[in-house]
Scaffold this active site. Structure first.
Site, mmCIF file in Angstrom:
data_model
loop_
_atom_site.group_PDB
_atom_site.id
_atom_site.type_symbol
_atom_site.label_atom_id
_atom_site.label_comp_id
_atom_site.label_asym_id
_atom_site.label_seq_id
_atom_site.Cartn_x
_atom_site.Cartn_y
_atom_site.Cartn_z
ATOM 1 C CD GLU A 162 35.627 35.706 42.055
ATOM 2 O OE1 GLU A 162 35.189 35.293 40.958
ATOM 3 O OE2 GLU A 162 36.012 36.889 42.221
ATOM 4 C CD GLU A 193 37.803 40.403 43.520
ATOM 5 O OE1 GLU A 193 37.125 40.606 42.504
ATOM 6 O OE2 GLU A 193 38.146 41.303 44.307
ATOM 7 C CG ASP A 214 37.949 35.222 38.350
ATOM 8 O OD1 ASP A 214 36.726 35.007 38.357
ATOM 9 O OD2 ASP A 214 38.596 35.442 37.305
ATOM 10 C CG ASP A 250 34.587 41.076 44.912
ATOM 11 O OD1 ASP A 250 34.332 40.464 43.859
ATOM 12 O OD2 ASP A 250 34.549 42.321 45.015
#
EC number: 3.1.26.3
Length: 253
Positions: free
Chosen positions: A141, A65, A69, A138
């Protein structure tokens, strides 16, 4: 004397065949096939699942994650930088933020049915974790992070070109995109004349109407746009006009 190094290969948890089959189906749906399937599995593994299977050494998706991101922000930044050359730094930042924010990521994840594939602990499952917005964002990502590690940035961009970027093109984030102001700025910089917008058509019933607008520069049509409101239609017309002007300038160069 020969010194043998200990193997650095870490034992990882083995998923049930039924679960593996579900991930095979997901790859078919996405038309994306992971070389290292453990990355795909990890992307959908919630910490609650890891906590319930401590002895099997599963790894949750939190590190993926973190990576995803950053990769997502970079990919979206590059797309916006190239797609909207007349946007200021502040406008680009605002638009990017609306694309990579949690509510948007939840929309993307839901459209792909990602929640269906998340590996959850029983407690998290019982409390509705599979539909929890933060969890879905989450996972989206994490998937980006896993795809980047497995197939590099080009594959991530190809994925976003199918899932995310088309929504930008059709004005899904128009609430933060003022194309009319940008078009006005372009025209003023070139001293080309006066812009004028007009609604040329209205379609559909009152509760579901579509407006068609066109923008003219000195009585010359530059672009046509459609939307659920007059304002949205005008913004779309301005966006298409900017595309047309940029293409014309590119040909002249």
């Amino acid at each position: 004397m020969t010194i043998r190094k200990k193997s650095s290969t870490q034992k990882v948890g083995v998923l049930p065949e039924k679960v593996k089959h579900q991930f095979e189906f997901l790859q078919e749906e996405l038309n994306i096939y992971f070389r290292n399937k453990s990355l795909l599995y990890q992307a959908f593994t919630h910490s609650s699942y890891v906590n319930e299977h401590r002895r099997k050494l599963f790894t949750d998706n939190e590190r993926l994650e973190f990576l995803g991101d950053a990769v997502l922000e970079l990919s979206v930044s590059k797309y916006l930088f190239e797609r909207y050359p007349h946007m200021s730094e502040g406008e680009l930042t605002k638009l990017r933020a609306s694309i990579v924010c949690e509510p948007s990521l939840v929309i993307f994840a839901n459209e792909l049915n990602f929640g269906k594939y998340v590996l959850l602990g029983k407690g998290e499952e019982l409390t509705g974790g599979r539909e929890r917005p933060a969890l879905l964002a989450d996972v989206f990502e994490s998937f980006i992070g896993a795809l980047y590690l497995d197939q590099a940035l080009d594959s991530v961009v190809e994925f976003l070109e199918r899932i995310v970027f088309p929504k930008v093109e059709v004005g899904a984030f128009s609430h933060v995109m003022d194309f009319k102001s940008q078009l006005q700025e372009m025209v003023q910089q070139s001293n080309n004349g006066v812009l004028h917008y007009e609604i040329v058509d209205e379609k559909g019933p009152a509760h579901n109407r579509t407006f068609v607008s066109r923008v003219l520069l000195n009585d010359q049509e530059l672009g046509i746009g459609r939307g659920k409101s007059k304002k949205e239609a005008e913004q779309q017309a301005a966006q298409n006009a900017m595309i047309s002007l940029n293409q014309s300038r590119a040909k002249e160069e």
